[in-house]
Design an enzyme around this catalytic site. Structure first.
Site, PDB file in Angstrom:
ATOM      1  N   ASP A  12     -15.451  54.050  35.537  1.00  0.00           N
ATOM      2  CA  ASP A  12     -15.490  53.961  36.996  1.00  0.00           C
ATOM      3  C   ASP A  12     -16.816  53.445  37.533  1.00  0.00           C
ATOM      4  O   ASP A  12     -17.283  53.871  38.579  1.00  0.00           O
ATOM      5  CB  ASP A  12     -15.172  55.327  37.629  1.00  0.00           C
ATOM      6  CG  ASP A  12     -13.860  55.862  37.099  1.00  0.00           C
ATOM      7  OD1 ASP A  12     -12.870  55.135  37.189  1.00  0.00           O
ATOM      8  OD2 ASP A  12     -13.840  56.992  36.573  1.00  0.00           O
ATOM      9  N   LYS A  15     -16.107  48.305  37.491  1.00  0.00           N
ATOM     10  CA  LYS A  15     -15.879  47.112  36.654  1.00  0.00           C
ATOM     11  C   LYS A  15     -14.913  46.151  37.339  1.00  0.00           C
ATOM     12  O   LYS A  15     -15.049  44.945  37.247  1.00  0.00           O
ATOM     13  CB  LYS A  15     -15.300  47.513  35.284  1.00  0.00           C
ATOM     14  CG  LYS A  15     -16.295  48.235  34.397  1.00  0.00           C
ATOM     15  CD  LYS A  15     -15.704  48.536  33.039  1.00  0.00           C
ATOM     16  CE  LYS A  15     -14.681  49.638  33.056  1.00  0.00           C
ATOM     17  NZ  LYS A  15     -15.187  50.965  33.406  1.00  0.00           N
ATOM     18  N   GLY A  39      -7.862  52.589  35.256  1.00  0.00           N
ATOM     19  CA  GLY A  39      -7.233  52.500  36.571  1.00  0.00           C
ATOM     20  C   GLY A  39      -8.020  51.533  37.401  1.00  0.00           C
ATOM     21  O   GLY A  39      -9.218  51.688  37.529  1.00  0.00           O
ATOM     22  N   HIS A  40      -7.372  50.492  37.902  1.00  0.00           N
ATOM     23  CA  HIS A  40      -8.111  49.623  38.790  1.00  0.00           C
ATOM     24  C   HIS A  40      -7.257  49.217  39.969  1.00  0.00           C
ATOM     25  O   HIS A  40      -6.052  49.078  39.869  1.00  0.00           O
ATOM     26  CB  HIS A  40      -8.683  48.404  38.065  1.00  0.00           C
ATOM     27  CG  HIS A  40      -7.853  47.928  36.923  1.00  0.00           C
ATOM     28  ND1 HIS A  40      -8.188  48.182  35.618  1.00  0.00           N
ATOM     29  CD2 HIS A  40      -6.694  47.256  36.891  1.00  0.00           C
ATOM     30  CE1 HIS A  40      -7.266  47.669  34.843  1.00  0.00           C
ATOM     31  NE2 HIS A  40      -6.338  47.101  35.577  1.00  0.00           N
ATOM     32  N   THR A  41      -7.930  49.082  41.079  1.00  0.00           N
ATOM     33  CA  THR A  41      -7.248  48.639  42.282  1.00  0.00           C
ATOM     34  C   THR A  41      -7.674  47.193  42.512  1.00  0.00           C
ATOM     35  O   THR A  41      -8.857  46.894  42.534  1.00  0.00           O
ATOM     36  CB  THR A  41      -7.692  49.506  43.469  1.00  0.00           C
ATOM     37  OG1 THR A  41      -7.506  50.874  43.081  1.00  0.00           O
ATOM     38  CG2 THR A  41      -6.862  49.235  44.707  1.00  0.00           C
ATOM     39  N   THR A 125      -6.700  62.218  30.299  1.00  0.00           N
ATOM     40  CA  THR A 125      -5.775  61.765  31.332  1.00  0.00           C
ATOM     41  C   THR A 125      -4.325  62.100  30.958  1.00  0.00           C
ATOM     42  O   THR A 125      -3.411  61.766  31.700  1.00  0.00           O
ATOM     43  CB  THR A 125      -5.918  60.238  31.538  1.00  0.00           C
ATOM     44  OG1 THR A 125      -5.649  59.584  30.295  1.00  0.00           O
ATOM     45  CG2 THR A 125      -7.321  59.869  31.989  1.00  0.00           C
ATOM     46  N   GLN A 225     -13.024  52.277  30.618  1.00  0.00           N
ATOM     47  CA  GLN A 225     -13.907  53.440  30.419  1.00  0.00           C
ATOM     48  C   GLN A 225     -15.365  52.983  30.301  1.00  0.00           C
ATOM     49  O   GLN A 225     -15.718  52.007  30.929  1.00  0.00           O
ATOM     50  CB  GLN A 225     -13.458  54.285  29.213  1.00  0.00           C
ATOM     51  CG  GLN A 225     -12.137  55.022  29.440  1.00  0.00           C
ATOM     52  CD  GLN A 225     -10.923  54.191  29.114  1.00  0.00           C
ATOM     53  OE1 GLN A 225     -10.913  53.493  28.133  1.00  0.00           O
ATOM     54  NE2 GLN A 225      -9.894  54.266  29.939  1.00  0.00           N
ATOM     55  N   THR A 240     -13.192  59.242  24.966  1.00  0.00           N
ATOM     56  CA  THR A 240     -11.868  58.695  24.751  1.00  0.00           C
ATOM     57  C   THR A 240     -11.795  58.272  23.282  1.00  0.00           C
ATOM     58  O   THR A 240     -12.782  58.383  22.552  1.00  0.00           O
ATOM     59  CB  THR A 240     -11.570  57.549  25.744  1.00  0.00           C
ATOM     60  OG1 THR A 240     -10.173  57.232  25.676  1.00  0.00           O
ATOM     61  CG2 THR A 240     -12.400  56.304  25.470  1.00  0.00           C
ATOM     62  N   ARG A 325      -8.303  63.522  40.280  1.00  0.00           N
ATOM     63  CA  ARG A 325      -9.267  64.634  40.197  1.00  0.00           C
ATOM     64  C   ARG A 325     -10.587  64.276  40.867  1.00  0.00           C
ATOM     65  O   ARG A 325     -11.052  63.135  40.750  1.00  0.00           O
ATOM     66  CB  ARG A 325      -9.575  64.936  38.719  1.00  0.00           C
ATOM     67  CG  ARG A 325      -8.442  65.531  37.962  1.00  0.00           C
ATOM     68  CD  ARG A 325      -8.822  65.745  36.496  1.00  0.00           C
ATOM     69  NE  ARG A 325      -8.925  64.486  35.775  1.00  0.00           N
ATOM     70  CZ  ARG A 325      -9.206  64.403  34.475  1.00  0.00           C
ATOM     71  NH1 ARG A 325      -9.444  65.483  33.771  1.00  0.00           N
ATOM     72  NH2 ARG A 325      -9.262  63.230  33.885  1.00  0.00           N
ATOM     73  N   ARG A 327     -14.370  63.718  40.975  1.00  0.00           N
ATOM     74  CA  ARG A 327     -15.284  63.435  39.871  1.00  0.00           C
ATOM     75  C   ARG A 327     -16.581  64.211  40.043  1.00  0.00           C
ATOM     76  O   ARG A 327     -17.033  64.439  41.166  1.00  0.00           O
ATOM     77  CB  ARG A 327     -15.597  61.944  39.820  1.00  0.00           C
ATOM     78  CG  ARG A 327     -14.379  61.094  39.536  1.00  0.00           C
ATOM     79  CD  ARG A 327     -14.730  59.609  39.457  1.00  0.00           C
ATOM     80  NE  ARG A 327     -13.509  58.833  39.283  1.00  0.00           N
ATOM     81  CZ  ARG A 327     -13.242  57.699  39.930  1.00  0.00           C
ATOM     82  NH1 ARG A 327     -14.121  57.192  40.778  1.00  0.00           N
ATOM     83  NH2 ARG A 327     -12.121  57.065  39.714  1.00  0.00           N
ATOM     84  N   ASP A 355     -24.668  50.774  48.163  1.00  0.00           N
ATOM     85  CA  ASP A 355     -24.340  51.122  49.556  1.00  0.00           C
ATOM     86  C   ASP A 355     -24.011  52.601  49.699  1.00  0.00           C
ATOM     87  O   ASP A 355     -24.272  53.209  50.739  1.00  0.00           O
ATOM     88  CB  ASP A 355     -23.151  50.278  50.040  1.00  0.00           C
ATOM     89  CG  ASP A 355     -21.946  50.412  49.118  1.00  0.00           C
ATOM     90  OD1 ASP A 355     -22.119  50.215  47.893  1.00  0.00           O
ATOM     91  OD2 ASP A 355     -20.852  50.743  49.597  1.00  0.00           O
TER      92      ASP A 355
HETATM   93  P1  2SA Z   1      -8.315  60.043  27.386  1.00  0.00           P
HETATM   94  O1  2SA Z   1      -7.167  60.238  28.316  1.00  0.00           O
HETATM   95  O2  2SA Z   1      -7.999  60.510  25.987  1.00  0.00           O
HETATM   96  O3  2SA Z   1      -8.876  58.663  27.389  1.00  0.00           O
HETATM   97  O4  2SA Z   1      -9.455  61.032  27.933  1.00  0.00           O
HETATM   98  C1  2SA Z   1     -10.599  61.293  27.171  1.00  0.00           C
HETATM   99  C2  2SA Z   1     -11.844  61.375  28.040  1.00  0.00           C
HETATM  100  O5  2SA Z   1     -12.088  60.112  28.626  1.00  0.00           O
HETATM  101  C3  2SA Z   1     -12.145  60.227  30.036  1.00  0.00           C
HETATM  102  N1  2SA Z   1     -11.554  59.038  30.647  1.00  0.00           N
HETATM  103  C4  2SA Z   1     -12.014  58.480  31.766  1.00  0.00           C
HETATM  104  N2  2SA Z   1     -13.078  58.782  32.543  1.00  0.00           N
HETATM  105  C5  2SA Z   1     -13.280  57.994  33.634  1.00  0.00           C
HETATM  106  N3  2SA Z   1     -12.485  56.941  33.992  1.00  0.00           N
HETATM  107  C6  2SA Z   1     -11.423  56.631  33.217  1.00  0.00           C
HETATM  108  N4  2SA Z   1     -10.633  55.635  33.528  1.00  0.00           N
HETATM  109  C7  2SA Z   1     -10.994  54.788  34.640  1.00  0.00           C
HETATM  110  C8  2SA Z   1     -10.217  55.113  35.894  1.00  0.00           C
HETATM  111  C9  2SA Z   1     -10.851  53.396  34.216  1.00  0.00           C
HETATM  112  C10 2SA Z   1     -12.109  52.691  33.981  1.00  0.00           C
HETATM  113  O6  2SA Z   1     -10.520  54.471  36.901  1.00  0.00           O
HETATM  114  O7  2SA Z   1      -9.405  56.014  35.889  1.00  0.00           O
HETATM  115  O8  2SA Z   1     -13.160  52.996  34.527  1.00  0.00           O
HETATM  116  O9  2SA Z   1     -12.021  51.729  33.251  1.00  0.00           O
HETATM  117  C11 2SA Z   1     -11.156  57.396  32.052  1.00  0.00           C
HETATM  118  N5  2SA Z   1     -10.218  57.317  31.082  1.00  0.00           N
HETATM  119  C12 2SA Z   1     -10.480  58.341  30.223  1.00  0.00           C
HETATM  120  C13 2SA Z   1     -11.332  61.470  30.345  1.00  0.00           C
HETATM  121  O10 2SA Z   1     -11.674  62.027  31.586  1.00  0.00           O
HETATM  122  C14 2SA Z   1     -11.717  62.366  29.198  1.00  0.00           C
HETATM  123  O11 2SA Z   1     -12.979  62.955  29.424  1.00  0.00           O
HETATM  124 MG    MG Z   2     -11.631  52.973  37.726  1.00  0.00          MG
END
Ligand code: 2SA
Ligand code: MG
Length: 450
Positions: A12, A15, A39-41, A125, A225, A240, A325, A327, A355
């Site tokens: 997050d 990117k 997750g991206h918008t 997730t 991630q 992850t 959730r 953060r 910003d």
């Molecule tokens: P998992 O489901 O096995 O990958 O979870 C393991 C840990 O990795 C963390 N996790 C994340 N933390 C922040 N953002 C994530 N995805 C971003 C989003 C996408 C991005 O916007 O949702 O930034 O590219 C993400 N994915 C996994 C998770 O909280 C666990 O700690």
């Molecule tokens: Mg994201």
């Protein structure tokens, strides 16, 4: 030529905006790890699209590739493609035949294990990411290519499903349903295979990408991630199960390291820190119940730090895209970034969300750690050691709220001076130039540094 985009922190980092920016020049956008835990918008022609698996470039008419390092849930894939089609787009999405398939039992087991692990739970997730990579490493996975060959699919399922069922039932004492039923899985996944074949979506990823590069196309490699969530270089076990770091871009696509290394590797830095999930966080402000270790709701609530955390969380929209959730937030952690700069070999940086911090009297950064009586400048290798680190802070004067759209239009020098001091500190410490600065969520709100 390739451009690799890597998160330098905990996901997050914004990117998406940078992928958008550089994606314009790209003909192909490939993901090299992860699955529908990203997750991206994407905002395109005034329309908002939420994607968790399909590479964002596919919304903009680029070829989107899910590389062999990804884990693919076909249900999510087709849902996203169908939604884009209903909205009038014709996304061109390719999937590596070597990519592994997330099956329903992986999702079920992800949930079950998280409950069992308690303190060791990563706060996943629950998309089945970890269990799918486990089966990949255990050589009992099902790959995209297997879905195209019903006999092989049947054989694989007959081997693996009884093991998974025994794990869920005998080890964890859970009742299982159709997600552990071989016939049901076979029928459903064979159909996914048929659709993949009909739509000619599967590719030999490395060959596909190399041919495009040889033809002079630009390929963007999009990490999901971030570095501290990397299974090898992150804060194990709160990570992850894949390699978001730049090395993953080669292993996860089939392009050679020299090909990736010939291009740019851009580190995406958020101007502060955010994290979903558990584990230590030395520069954390306040805390979030259920995620911050030993969080004491009564002690934390109402304090200055808690209030500051809430301000940053709300200003920055720091709520998970996938799970919603809240953060955890904190100040920038420089040892974490130095570790990321080394592990990824950044050729440049994009620093986002300055910003969000505007209007604060002062902005702090964790410049180094005090670790067992020593001052250290990078992350120690174990997470227990990291948990003992106390951040030593540096304080910067805050910068005012300004019209960020104007700043974006005018360029780097229009960024408030104190913010530039902050940005240049980061660039100096990481020994990498600033390529871009994010000053807002919109597509136009990125300043390109000349
Ligand atoms: P998992 O489901 O096995 O990958 O979870 C393991 C840990 O990795 C963390 N996790 C994340 N933390 C922040 N953002 C994530 N995805 C971003 C989003 C996408 C991005 O916007 O949702 O930034 O590219 C993400 N994915 C996994 C998770 O909280 C666990 O700690
Ligand atoms: Mg994201």
């Amino acid at each position: 030529m390739t451009v690799t985009i890597v998160g330098s922190q905990l996901g997050d980092e914004g990117k998406g905006g940078v992928v958008d920016l550089y994606g314009d020049a790209a003909d192909v956008v490939a993901r090299y790890q992860g699955g529908d835990n990203a997750g991206h918008t994407v905002v395109h022609d005034g329309e908002k699209y939420k994607l968790s698996l399909v590479p964002s470039g596919a919304v903009r008419g680029k070829v989107g590739v899910l590389g062999n390092g990804c884990v693919v849930n076909p249900e999510t894939l087709f849902d996203e493609i169908d939604t884009l089609r209903e909205r009038g787009l014709e996304p061109d999405v390719r999937v590596a035949e070597r990519a592994h398939v997330i099956l329903p039992y992986h999702r079920a087991l992800d949930g079950i294990e998280e409950e069992e692990k308690e303190d060791l739970a990563a706060g996943t997730t629950k998309r089945g990411i970890g269990p799918t990579y486990e089966d990949k490493a255990g050589r009992r996975g099902v790959r995209i290519g297997d879905l195209l060959d019903p006999e092989v699919l049947r054989e694989r399922l007959e081997y693996v499903v009884p093991q998974k069922k025994a794990l869920a039932e005998d080890v964890f004492g859970k009742e299982t349903g159709e997600e552990f039923d071989i016939d049901h899985l076979y029928e459903t996944y064979r159909e996914y295979g048929e659709r993949l074949a009909e739509e000619e979506m599967t590719v030999d990823c490395g060959t596909f990408l190399q041919e495009r590069i040889d033809d002079g196309d630009n390929v963007m490699l999009e990490g999901a991630q971030g570095t501290s969530l990397d299974i090898d270089h992150g804060v194990y076990p709160y990570v992850t199960s894949s390699n978001p770091t730049a090395g993953g871009a080669t292993v996860g696509t089939g392009l050679g390291p020299t090909v990736v290394g010939d291009g740019e590797v851009i580190g995406i830095v958020k101007a502060y820190l955010s994290r979903v999930g558990t584990g230590p966080l030395p520069t954390e402000l306040g805390g979030v119940e259920g995620q911050t270790p030993d969080y004491d709701a009564d002690a934390g609530a109402g304090g200055d730090e808690e209030a500051l955390a809430t301000t940053i969380r709300d200003e920055g929209g720091e709520y998970g895209t996938v799970t919603g959730r809240p953060r955890r937030v904190g100040w920038l952690d420089m040892p974490m970034l130095r570790h990321a700069a080394r592990a990824n070999g950044f050729t440049g940086l994009a620093i986002n969300h300055i910003d969000v911090l505007a209007g604060l009297d002062e902005v702090k950064v964790g410049h180094s750690y005090e670790f067992d009586g020593d001052e250290v400048y990078t992350m120690p290798p174990t997470t227990e050691q990291w948990g003992r680190c106390e951040a030593t802070f540096r304080t910067f004067d805050g910068w005012p709220e300004v019209d960020w759209a104007d700043v974006a239009a005018e360029g780097y020098d229009a960024i408030p001076e104190n913010a530039r001091t902050y940005l240049e500190y980061i660039s100096d410490e990481l020994d990498a130039p600033i390529y871009a600065v994010g000053v807002g969520p919109g597509r136009e709100e990125t300043v390109i540094a000349e």
